[in-house]
Design a protein around this motif. Sequence first.
Motif, PDB file in Angstrom:
ATOM      1  N   LYS A 181       0.814  -1.232   0.000  1.00 26.16           N
ATOM      2  CA  LYS A 181       0.000   0.000   0.000  1.00 26.16           C
ATOM      3  C   LYS A 181       0.843   1.275   0.000  1.00 26.16           C
ATOM      4  CE  LYS A 181      -3.959  -2.276   2.111  1.00 26.16           C
ATOM      5  NZ  LYS A 181      -4.972  -2.259   3.204  1.00 26.16           N
ATOM      6  N   TYR A 232       1.480   3.507  -2.401  1.00 25.79           N
ATOM      7  CA  TYR A 232       1.054   3.874  -3.747  1.00 25.79           C
ATOM      8  C   TYR A 232       1.905   4.991  -4.359  1.00 25.79           C
ATOM      9  CZ  TYR A 232      -2.979   1.122  -2.302  1.00 25.79           C
ATOM     10  OH  TYR A 232      -3.776   0.107  -1.849  1.00 25.79           O
ATOM     11  N   ILE A 279      -6.327   4.946  -5.664  1.00 28.68           N
ATOM     12  CA  ILE A 279      -6.333   6.211  -4.928  1.00 28.68           C
ATOM     13  C   ILE A 279      -7.394   7.173  -5.486  1.00 28.68           C
ATOM     14  CG2 ILE A 279      -3.933   6.009  -4.190  1.00 28.68           C
ATOM     15  CD1 ILE A 279      -3.089   7.817  -6.440  1.00 28.68           C
TER      16      ILE A 279
END
Length: 287
Positions: free
Chosen positions: A91, A93, A124
């Motif tokens: 995670k 990103y 996102i």
Amino acid sequence: MKKVLIKILCVSLISYSFFKIDKVKSIVPYYYFPTIKNLQKESLSIGKSAYQLLFFGQYKDSLNLAKLAVKINAKDEKIWLILSEAQVANKLYKDALNSLNKAQKINSNISEIYFAKSNIYLQISQQINAKNALEKGLSIEPNNHKAIFQLGNIFLMEKNYLEAIKLFDKSVKIKPDFWQAINNQGLAYFEKNNIDLAKIFFEKAIAIEDNAEPLLGLASCLKINNIQLAIKLAKKALDKDPKYVNYDFRKEQLWGDKLQTSTEILLQNEQLKKDVILAKSKINASS
């Protein structure tokens, strides 16, 4: 005697000198300096190991190995792609997008870079960037059925159902057994109030893959004209995948407002009460 002694002494010194040299040589460590080619080969091997760890769910170990591979060789776009996947799994990103940007600088003609970017942008909630990245990737690899499908999903999210249907149809023409795209045509047609066509596409998807999603979608299509078959299909769907009892989960699968409303009404049927309770209990037990 003196000359002989001097000769003996000279020979001894020379012998000692050679002996010392050999001795010194014997304790000097041997260093292996790998070539650039060997380093590149090793970095790719480490990168592949990182990818395998990712496959087995060892996300942190995969990330560490991928970082090591990049340190050894930062000029291989494939390693940056692997690192980005490990970063997404953890995670991270923003870091993943940076890695993909570096891969793009090395080689901007690789479609996977843009497809990977689009997935991150969707994670996102940056749909416009996701769409742009997909379109760029498809300009390089126009017949990638999964990318076409994903672009269709973005249009589905934007409620541009006609464009979504066109893209799903294009994806299926490339891969005829791609039931997910066929199913999503059903989702789009339902939101366009064309229940009959939605029914046809859900049935086509089920013929390829007896999956919970098209089963429950078809059940919602049939709840007015054939409630008993609708209930039977809904029971089967919830048994196959209890998560479809959840409104939010169905929303994640891009179910529109009209299909959601229809499904909620169906799931309130008294004959489905036990199945709904059981499905919810299974979800709670697994969480």
